[in-house]
Structure formats: C-alpha cells, structure tokens
Design an enzyme around this catalytic site. Structure first.
Site, PDB file in Angstrom:
ATOM      1  N   THR A 128       0.840  -1.194   0.000  1.00  0.00           N
ATOM      2  CA  THR A 128       0.000   0.000   0.000  1.00  0.00           C
ATOM      3  C   THR A 128       0.881   1.252   0.000  1.00  0.00           C
ATOM      4  O   THR A 128       1.887   1.289   0.699  1.00  0.00           O
ATOM      5  CB  THR A 128      -0.901   0.021   1.249  1.00  0.00           C
ATOM      6  OG1 THR A 128      -1.641  -1.191   1.280  1.00  0.00           O
ATOM      7  CG2 THR A 128      -1.855   1.204   1.222  1.00  0.00           C
TER       8      THR A 128
ATOM      9  N   ARG B  33     -12.633  -9.595  -1.310  1.00  0.00           N
ATOM     10  CA  ARG B  33     -12.254  -8.890  -0.076  1.00  0.00           C
ATOM     11  C   ARG B  33     -11.749  -7.468  -0.398  1.00  0.00           C
ATOM     12  O   ARG B  33     -10.981  -7.251  -1.317  1.00  0.00           O
ATOM     13  CB  ARG B  33     -11.163  -9.674   0.637  1.00  0.00           C
ATOM     14  CG  ARG B  33     -10.627  -9.015   1.904  1.00  0.00           C
ATOM     15  CD  ARG B  33      -9.363  -8.221   1.660  1.00  0.00           C
ATOM     16  NE  ARG B  33      -8.772  -7.742   2.918  1.00  0.00           N
ATOM     17  CZ  ARG B  33      -7.772  -6.870   2.985  1.00  0.00           C
ATOM     18  NH1 ARG B  33      -7.253  -6.388   1.891  1.00  0.00           N
ATOM     19  NH2 ARG B  33      -7.293  -6.475   4.147  1.00  0.00           N
ATOM     20  N   VAL B  34     -12.208  -6.515   0.388  1.00  0.00           N
ATOM     21  CA  VAL B  34     -11.737  -5.141   0.256  1.00  0.00           C
ATOM     22  C   VAL B  34     -11.180  -4.690   1.606  1.00  0.00           C
ATOM     23  O   VAL B  34     -11.793  -4.922   2.649  1.00  0.00           O
ATOM     24  CB  VAL B  34     -12.888  -4.198  -0.169  1.00  0.00           C
ATOM     25  CG1 VAL B  34     -12.420  -2.745  -0.171  1.00  0.00           C
ATOM     26  CG2 VAL B  34     -13.409  -4.582  -1.554  1.00  0.00           C
TER      27      VAL B  34
ATOM     28  N   ASP C 247      -8.952  -1.475   3.883  1.00  0.00           N
ATOM     29  CA  ASP C 247      -9.305  -0.115   4.315  1.00  0.00           C
ATOM     30  C   ASP C 247      -8.931   0.958   3.308  1.00  0.00           C
ATOM     31  O   ASP C 247      -9.475   2.064   3.368  1.00  0.00           O
ATOM     32  CB  ASP C 247      -8.607   0.197   5.650  1.00  0.00           C
ATOM     33  CG  ASP C 247      -7.081   0.163   5.507  1.00  0.00           C
ATOM     34  OD1 ASP C 247      -6.559  -0.883   5.091  1.00  0.00           O
ATOM     35  OD2 ASP C 247      -6.434   1.183   5.789  1.00  0.00           O
TER      36      ASP C 247
END
Lengths: 134, 186
Positions: A1, A29-30, A32
């Site tokens: 990230t 799936r996701v 934050d």
C-alpha cells in the site's frame, strides 16, 4: 500500500492511498485503503491521513477519521492523535500497521506499530527524509 | 510563509535491516525520494495538494517495488485487484475505486470519481467502465504481473497446503510474505 498527504500554499490538505490489497485474498475482499474514514481522510480543519496495515482492523477502528476526530473534539495535536490511534487503540485491538498524518500547520506524524514502514517527508524549504526501520 | 509539506508511505510490516540487502534498501529509498520530489515540485510551483498527492502516488503505482499499481500482489485466483481513494480537505469531497484489474493508475480514477461523478466509491467492472468513459489509461491485466509477487502467491499456497497436510506445522513467513502487502495484510 502506498499513500501521500499534502498541504499546499493555500492551506488545503489532501490525502490519497492506493493498494494491491492482500496476497491470496478471496471473495472480493476489500481492505481499508478505498474506505474513506478508514484508510484515507482529509479535512482542512484537522488533518490529512493515509493508512497502511491490516485492513480489517483499520476499518473497524475507523483509523483515519478517528485521528481527525481526536483533534477536533479533544483538541489533541496531530502527533498525539496519531499515536493514540496507532500505538494504543490499534495495538489493543491487535491491528498492525501505521499511518502518515499532516495537519493544517504542516506538523507531521508517521507512527507505526509494526517492525518497519517505508515513509518520508519533504518540507517547504526542501529538507526531506526517507526512513524505513524503527 | 508557505508551509507546503508532503508526507508519504510505501507500506508497513516486518521490514528489518536484517531482511534488507543494501541494493534493495537503496532501490526503495531512491524511489521514495523520487516520489517526494515529484510531489514537492507540484507544491513548489503553486499546485494544489490534490495534484501533489496524485502525482506522488502515480510514481509509486508505476514502480514494481510497492504493492500498488505495477507491483500489486496476487489474489487467490491469480489476479491483481487494485483499490485507491483520495480526499480533498477543503471540500470534504472524496473518491474511491475498488477491485479493478485494468486501470493503470487507480489513484487518478479515484480522483475522477470524486470530481466527475456524484458518487464516492465505485467497484469492479463498473469502475472500469467509468474509467474508460472518462479517458483513464486502460491496460491489459498482464501489465500488473511481476514475477516476485507471483512467486509470493505460489509460496503462500504451498504453505497452506503444507499446513493442511501437517496441521501441527504452522509454517514460517519470510519478510516478503509477512510484510503487510504480502501474505496477510492490505
């Protein structure tokens, strides 16, 4: 990230986060990163935040907004608020990771509760620093 | 006096001196510095904080070093699925996309969602359709393939298999897998 937060000459804050998510993830799936308030948040009155870490915990802790809320409602500094969320609240929940945060006066916080975090900053006079480890 | 400032991160996790070679450390530092300089140049010229964070993120998305854009990790199905978001502190407007596989720079499409739609978050095929209509750069999903990330997935799958076969053995994660953009975290 990856993430970035910035303050421009007009006093406007912005935050951005981008990620490839989690290796081996399933079921759509996701994490934050695309969740406003969890992985990313910006408000000129308080701060801009971008997060990286175990997304499920960051979503449940509403990490990015929580930092701004602590500044707005309790009058904490950006450093105090960021430390409160990352080093206390998240640690208590078992969530690992970190954030970068920047307030309207150019004050910076880069707390993380993992072993390392790729991070850096550059200030108005061009002084910059890039860090990786604790 | 102007207080222009830019702060960046490139992921967190089990990153230690022990797990890093000098060459790898230099590569990360060079790319982080490049991202900082690009964003700083925008701010220095009087550009907006939104322009600065977008330009900065694009540098890191285009690098295979980070888990975003070109360096994205693989899903269980062997795909690269990308998420991104952006928020404007002045207006409290925000834009985000999730689960896209063909948008070269997701951060720019997240900004398009913020500025060119009435929505905040778009996902999957719909987000890709929106990106196409708004002129975002679309690439074949193979653009995101990197051998290192693919091998990470294979190793994790093998570990899972080993764990199923030998339930008492929990396996061990090396630095690349235990980093947040590795096995566990996003």
């Amino acid at each position: 990230t990856v993430g970035a937060v910035a303050l421009d000459q007009f006093g406007n804050l912005a935050a951005a986060t981008s990620t490839g998510g989690m290796t081996n993830k399933r079921y759509g799936r996701v994490g934050d990163s695309p969740i406003i308030g969890a992985g990313t948040y910006a408000d000129n009155q308080t701060c801009a935040v971008s997060a990286t870490g175990h997304g499920e915990y960051f979503i449940r802790a509403v990490v990015a907004y929580d930092v701004a809320a602590l500044m707005a409602y309790k009058g904490l500094s950006v450093k105090e608020a960021a430390d409160e969320v990352v080093m206390k609240k998240l640690v208590k929940m078992g969530g690992e990771g970190g954030i970068i945060a920047l307030d309207k006066n150019g004050n910076i916080a880069m707390p993380f509760n993992s072993e390392g975090m790729y991070r850096g900053y550059i200030k108005a006079d061009g002084t910059s620093e890039v860090l990786i480890y604790k | 006096m102007s207080r222009i400032t830019l702060v960046i991160h490139g992921g967190a996790g089990t990153i230690t001196r022990k797990s890093m070679t000098p060459e790898k450390e230099k590569a990360y530092k060079d790319k982080l510095n490049e991202a900082l300089q690009v964003g700083y140049a925008v701010l220095k010229k009087g550009g907006s904080s939104l322009d600065a964070v977008e330009a900065t993120i694009r540098i890191m998305e285009d690098s295979p070093l980070f888990n975003a854009g070109k360096g994205a990790v693989f899903t269980n199905a062997g795909k690269n699925e990308l998420d991104a978001s952006i928020m404007d502190g002045k207006t409290l407007k925000a834009g985000a996309i999730a689960g896209v596989t063909t948008i070269k720079n997701p951060i720019s499409t997240a900004r398009m969602v913020m500025e060119k739609s009435e929505h905040v978050l778009m996902t999957g095929k719909g987000a890709e359709q929106f990106a196409k209509e708004k002129g975002a750069e679309i690439v074949d999903p193979s653009y995101f393939y990197t051998e290192q990330r693919y091998q990470q997935l294979q190793k994790i799958k093998q570990e899972e298999k080993t764990q199923l076969d030998h339930s008492e053995d929990k396996g061990s994660l090396d630095e690349e897998q235990s980093i947040f953009e590795g096995k566990k975290f996003g």
